[in-house]
Design an enzyme around this catalytic site. Structure first.
Site, PDB file in Angstrom:
ATOM      1  N   GLU A   1      26.730  13.462 -25.811  1.00  0.00           N
ATOM      2  CA  GLU A   1      27.266  12.497 -24.854  1.00  0.00           C
ATOM      3  C   GLU A   1      28.064  11.366 -25.503  1.00  0.00           C
ATOM      4  O   GLU A   1      27.692  10.199 -25.407  1.00  0.00           O
ATOM      5  CB  GLU A   1      26.141  11.919 -23.999  1.00  0.00           C
TER       6      GLU A   1
ATOM      7  N   ASP B   1       0.812  -1.217   0.000  1.00  0.00           N
ATOM      8  CA  ASP B   1       0.000   0.000   0.000  1.00  0.00           C
ATOM      9  C   ASP B   1       0.847   1.271   0.000  1.00  0.00           C
ATOM     10  O   ASP B   1       0.371   2.339   0.363  1.00  0.00           O
ATOM     11  CB  ASP B   1      -0.982   0.001   1.180  1.00  0.00           C
TER      12      ASP B   1
ATOM     13  N   HIS C   1      20.195  13.263 -27.320  1.00  0.00           N
ATOM     14  CA  HIS C   1      18.725  13.179 -27.363  1.00  0.00           C
ATOM     15  C   HIS C   1      18.165  14.517 -26.899  1.00  0.00           C
ATOM     16  O   HIS C   1      18.834  15.254 -26.163  1.00  0.00           O
ATOM     17  CB  HIS C   1      18.224  12.040 -26.458  1.00  0.00           C
TER      18      HIS C   1
ATOM     19  N   ASP D   1      20.988  16.333 -17.486  1.00  0.00           N
ATOM     20  CA  ASP D   1      21.544  15.000 -17.760  1.00  0.00           C
ATOM     21  C   ASP D   1      23.040  15.182 -17.999  1.00  0.00           C
ATOM     22  O   ASP D   1      23.437  15.678 -19.056  1.00  0.00           O
ATOM     23  CB  ASP D   1      20.831  14.437 -19.005  1.00  0.00           C
TER      24      ASP D   1
ATOM     25  N   GLU E   1      29.073  13.999 -20.945  1.00  0.00           N
ATOM     26  CA  GLU E   1      27.740  14.406 -21.397  1.00  0.00           C
ATOM     27  C   GLU E   1      27.398  15.818 -20.925  1.00  0.00           C
ATOM     28  O   GLU E   1      27.477  16.118 -19.737  1.00  0.00           O
ATOM     29  CB  GLU E   1      26.693  13.427 -20.842  1.00  0.00           C
TER      30      GLU E   1
ATOM     31  N   TYR F   1      33.577   2.538 -24.467  1.00  0.00           N
ATOM     32  CA  TYR F   1      33.399   1.488 -23.460  1.00  0.00           C
ATOM     33  C   TYR F   1      34.148   0.260 -23.977  1.00  0.00           C
ATOM     34  O   TYR F   1      33.736  -0.339 -24.976  1.00  0.00           O
ATOM     35  CB  TYR F   1      31.912   1.172 -23.270  1.00  0.00           C
TER      36      TYR F   1
ATOM     37  N   ASP G   1      26.683   9.292 -14.230  1.00  0.00           N
ATOM     38  CA  ASP G   1      25.675   9.881 -15.111  1.00  0.00           C
ATOM     39  C   ASP G   1      24.481  10.180 -14.216  1.00  0.00           C
ATOM     40  O   ASP G   1      23.754   9.269 -13.815  1.00  0.00           O
ATOM     41  CB  ASP G   1      25.312   8.889 -16.217  1.00  0.00           C
TER      42      ASP G   1
ATOM     43  N   HIS H   1      23.399   1.448 -18.797  1.00  0.00           N
ATOM     44  CA  HIS H   1      22.393   1.875 -17.819  1.00  0.00           C
ATOM     45  C   HIS H   1      22.616   1.171 -16.478  1.00  0.00           C
ATOM     46  O   HIS H   1      21.693   0.636 -15.874  1.00  0.00           O
ATOM     47  CB  HIS H   1      20.975   1.639 -18.354  1.00  0.00           C
TER      48      HIS H   1
ATOM     49  N   HIS I   1      25.999   3.662 -28.730  1.00  0.00           N
ATOM     50  CA  HIS I   1      24.804   4.514 -28.635  1.00  0.00           C
ATOM     51  C   HIS I   1      24.952   5.784 -29.468  1.00  0.00           C
ATOM     52  O   HIS I   1      26.013   6.082 -29.992  1.00  0.00           O
ATOM     53  CB  HIS I   1      24.457   4.840 -27.168  1.00  0.00           C
TER      54      HIS I   1
ATOM     55  N   HIS J   1      14.646  11.993 -21.762  1.00  0.00           N
ATOM     56  CA  HIS J   1      14.646  11.708 -23.200  1.00  0.00           C
ATOM     57  C   HIS J   1      13.373  12.360 -23.723  1.00  0.00           C
ATOM     58  O   HIS J   1      12.298  11.759 -23.707  1.00  0.00           O
ATOM     59  CB  HIS J   1      14.664  10.198 -23.469  1.00  0.00           C
TER      60      HIS J   1
ATOM     61  N   ARG K   1      32.292   8.413 -20.506  1.00  0.00           N
ATOM     62  CA  ARG K   1      31.296   9.221 -21.243  1.00  0.00           C
ATOM     63  C   ARG K   1      31.411  10.648 -20.721  1.00  0.00           C
ATOM     64  O   ARG K   1      31.660  10.853 -19.535  1.00  0.00           O
ATOM     65  CB  ARG K   1      29.876   8.661 -21.024  1.00  0.00           C
TER      66      ARG K   1
HETATM   67  N1  GLY Z   1      21.036   9.290 -18.472  1.00  0.00           N
HETATM   68  C1  GLY Z   1      20.512   8.718 -19.617  1.00  0.00           C
HETATM   69  C2  GLY Z   1      21.167   9.224 -20.815  1.00  0.00           C
HETATM   70  O1  GLY Z   1      22.267   9.717 -20.756  1.00  0.00           O
HETATM   71  O2  GLY Z   1      20.588   9.246 -21.874  1.00  0.00           O
HETATM   72 MN    MN Z   2      21.622  11.503 -21.934  1.00  0.00          MN
HETATM   73 MN    MN Z   3      23.000  10.699 -19.053  1.00  0.00          MN
END
Ligand code: GLY
Ligand code: MN
Ligand code: MN
Length: 439
Positions: A385, A41, A355, A272, A408, A389, A261, A244, A351, A362, A406
């Site tokens: 970003e 609950d 975005h 982000d 970003e 890797y 991240d 992720h 990737h 996103h 990364r």
């Molecule tokens: N944190 C998710 C991305 O970088 O798209």
């Molecule tokens: Mn991102």
């Molecule tokens: Mn990110």
């Protein structure tokens, strides 16, 4: 930091812009998000539907916003929960229909319990219904019920609606272009996130766990009235290669690079940010060589951000820079052109370079129009970003294996050029080492 809000007049303007594109034959029906059970609950923290936030700022569940362009007795109508002293004693204040009208600048509001009686009458005579069909099965069923009621009442002289259209077709395009109030909120989310990343870089020590750095980050978010825009990723060593990664349980070793991240959500708007830094404060030679390439790719992508340039250009620039760097270091072999053609970089960079970002991390908005990359326009905000890797079992020299990096940033496309909302945070290996040495 002073609280920032969107003025009531801005919400009104957005509703009017949307109604202009809907026209007098259409109606918009938009449900609030529903509360989600976390355990028995208890619920997950409530997060309002981004479109409802965009169009009204109304913060409660169990609500439906209806826009009826050109309706003489009021175009903007909210159905919401009534005041209820007993429930409010347990769960906190509710606006109730009367206060909602004034607080959110609406034309009218009714108890949500009356929606079955009132909404079919609002739909009657409208040809197109704009809603998020297929997003919430229960709401779809109710929506079909309301539409069917208008079919049953055809004898009153109004044909039922003939087109059910995706609200995203109209609202996504509006949301893609950030107005100046949104830009302020996004800058705030970015500023808080910068402070959070700085706190993590300052406090890191070998022997800490990833979740302790997550705590440093999220402490800063809450301190400035923000929440995580998404689950914070804190990956030490090879965990940085999991795109992720959210487990955040591992212990940090002295020789590790740590990829964080994490971004704040302030008043609905996301930041982000990713940075990758050494636990010891000093990059090893191999770590620095790869970090330099990712940093160059980040800069090369930013260089392509101009009004009128295609969105894809920045990804292409990042990919070319990464591939060139990997060739120089011997992680890829052969000619640049051939590698680009064969997309060999995908082993190490699976990737895209960014975005849209806004109310959703996103965010909504088409990336391609008529199968061509769309052109950058003032008001768009997106991330850049690039990353590398190197899997622990990659067929490369052992010194590269298990390194994940990364970098970003969040970029606003301004009339006078790009504005990097996250620019205040150290980015290159030199800047990071200098910052950590002072910490
Ligand atoms: N944190 C998710 C991305 O970088 O798209
Ligand atoms: Mn991102
Ligand atoms: Mn990110």
């Amino acid at each position: 930091m002073k609280a920032l809000n969107v003025p009531k007049s801005r919400y009104k303007q957005r509703r009017e812009d949307l109604m202009d594109s809907v026209g007098d034959n259409g109606i918009v029906i938009l449900s609030a998000a529903s509360e989600k059970i976390r355990s028995r609950d208890t619920h997950f923290a409530f997060r309002q539907d981004s479109d409802l936030l965009y169009l009204s700022g109304f913060p409660e569940p169990e609500a439906v916003l209806v826009l009826v362009p050109g309706r003489a007795h009021g175009e903007t109508i909210l159905f919401c929960r009534e005041r209820d002293p007993l429930r409010e004693q347990w769960d906190g204040k509710r606006f109730g229909p009367e206060e909602a009208v004034t607080a959110f600048g609406l034309d009218d509001a009714f108890p949500i319990t009356d929606i079955d009686d009132i909404l079919p009458g609002l739909i009657e005579g409208r040809d197109q219904i704009y809603a998020h069909f297929g997003r919430d099965g229960d709401f779809d069923t109710r929506l079909m019920g309301w539409i069917n009621r208008t079919r049953q009442r055809m004898y009153m002289g109004n044909p039922p609606p003939s087109e059910l259209l995706d609200l995203g077709l109209l609202v996504n395009e509006l949301r893609l272009f950030k107005d100046k109030d949104e830009l302020k909120l996004m800058q705030r989310a970015a500023d808080i996130s910068v402070l959070a990343h700085e706190a993590a870089m300052r406090s890191v020590k070998a022997g800490m766990h990833e979740y302790e750095l997550q705590a440093e980050i999220e402490h800063v978010f809450r301190k400035y009235n923000a929440v995580p825009a998404y689950t914070s990723i804190v990956g030490t060593g090879a965990n940085a290669c999991v795109l992720h990664y959210v487990t955040n349980q591992a212990k940090i070793a002295k020789s590790d690079l740590i990829l964080i991240d994490a971004g704040a959500e302030y008043n609905g708007y996301a930041a982000d940010i990713t940075r990758t830094f050494p636990a010891s404060g000093k990059f090893s030679k191999a770590q620095r060589q790869l970090h330099d390439i990712v940093w160059q790719a980040n800069r090369a992508a930013l260089n392509e951000v101009k009004i009128g340039a295609t969105y894809d250009k920045q990804h292409e620039a990042a990919v070319a820079t990464l591939t060139e760097g990997l060739l120089q270091l011997g992680l890829l072999k052969g000619k640049l052109e051939k590698n680009l053609q064969d997309m060999t970089y995908r082993k190490f960079y699976p990737h895209k370079t960014g975005h849209w970002i806004g109310l959703d991390v996103h965010d909504v908005g088409d990336y391609r129009i008529d199968n061509e990359s769309r052109v950058l326009e003032e008001g768009m905000v997106f991330t850049i970003e690039p990353g590398l890797y190197i899997p622990t079992d990659a067929d490369v020299d052992a010194k590269w294996r298990g390194i994940g990096i990364r970098i970003e940033d969040d970029i606003y496309v301004g009339a006078d050029g790009p504005k990097v909302l996250t620019d205040a945070l150290v980015r290159s290996a030199n800047e990071i080492e200098e910052f950590m040495a002072q910490a």
